[in-house]
Motif scaffolding. Structure first.
Motif, short mmCIF file in Angstrom:
data_model
loop_
_atom_site.label_atom_id
_atom_site.label_comp_id
_atom_site.label_asym_id
_atom_site.label_seq_id
_atom_site.Cartn_x
_atom_site.Cartn_y
_atom_site.Cartn_z
N CYS A 53 1.58 12.32 14.62
CA CYS A 53 1.75 11.75 13.28
C CYS A 53 0.71 10.66 13.04
O CYS A 53 0.07 10.61 11.99
N ILE A 54 0.52 9.81 14.04
CA ILE A 54 -0.47 8.73 13.93
C ILE A 54 -1.88 9.30 13.80
O ILE A 54 -2.66 8.89 12.93
N ILE B 201 7.13 2.09 18.51
CA ILE B 201 5.92 1.74 17.77
C ILE B 201 5.46 0.33 18.13
O ILE B 201 4.28 0.07 18.24
N GLN B 202 6.41 -0.60 18.34
CA GLN B 202 6.05 -1.98 18.60
C GLN B 202 5.24 -2.11 19.88
O GLN B 202 4.43 -3.01 20.01
N GLU C 140 -1.48 -2.14 11.24
CA GLU C 140 -0.15 -2.35 10.64
C GLU C 140 0.15 -1.25 9.61
O GLU C 140 1.28 -0.78 9.53
N GLN C 141 -0.86 -0.83 8.88
CA GLN C 141 -0.68 0.23 7.88
C GLN C 141 -0.23 1.53 8.56
O GLN C 141 0.67 2.21 8.09
N THR C 142 -0.84 1.85 9.68
CA THR C 142 -0.47 3.07 10.41
C THR C 142 0.93 2.95 10.98
O THR C 142 1.73 3.88 10.90
N VAL D 115 4.27 5.36 10.16
CA VAL D 115 5.11 6.02 11.15
C VAL D 115 6.56 5.58 11.00
O VAL D 115 7.48 6.40 11.05
N ARG D 116 6.78 4.28 10.79
CA ARG D 116 8.16 3.80 10.59
C ARG D 116 8.81 4.48 9.38
O ARG D 116 9.97 4.88 9.44
#
Length: 83
Positions: free
Chosen positions: A47-48, A2-3, A10-12, A16-17
């Protein structure tokens, strides 16, 4: 994983995290292990996209008729059928 993708809010990324942590807990594993060995990148992208679609629908006040997991599955199936 993700990084590397800074193009998402950041919310998305937090969404996912959190999803990956839930999956890791169900598999009795660590999140990084799940990302590396169990979760295909297409699933993370789906998912995103499902989260983004959900946010758009909320902004438009469109009622959601499917559960989030059902929406993600439907999105993956649509992508598979279009290829």
């Amino acid at each position: 994983m993700i990084q590397r993708s800074l193009r998402y809010s950041e919310q998305t990324q937090q969404y996912v995290r959190k999803s990956i942590k839930r999956i890791a807990k169900q598999l009795d594993s660590r999140p990084i292990t799940c990302c590396k060995y169990y979760i295909h990148p297409v699933n993370i992208e789906s998912c995103i996209k499902a989260k983004l679609l959900s946010l758009i629908q909320q902004k438009l006040d469109v009622p959601l008729q499917l559960l989030p997991d059902e929406q993600r599955i439907l999105l993956v199936l649509r992508q598979i059928s279009s290829t």
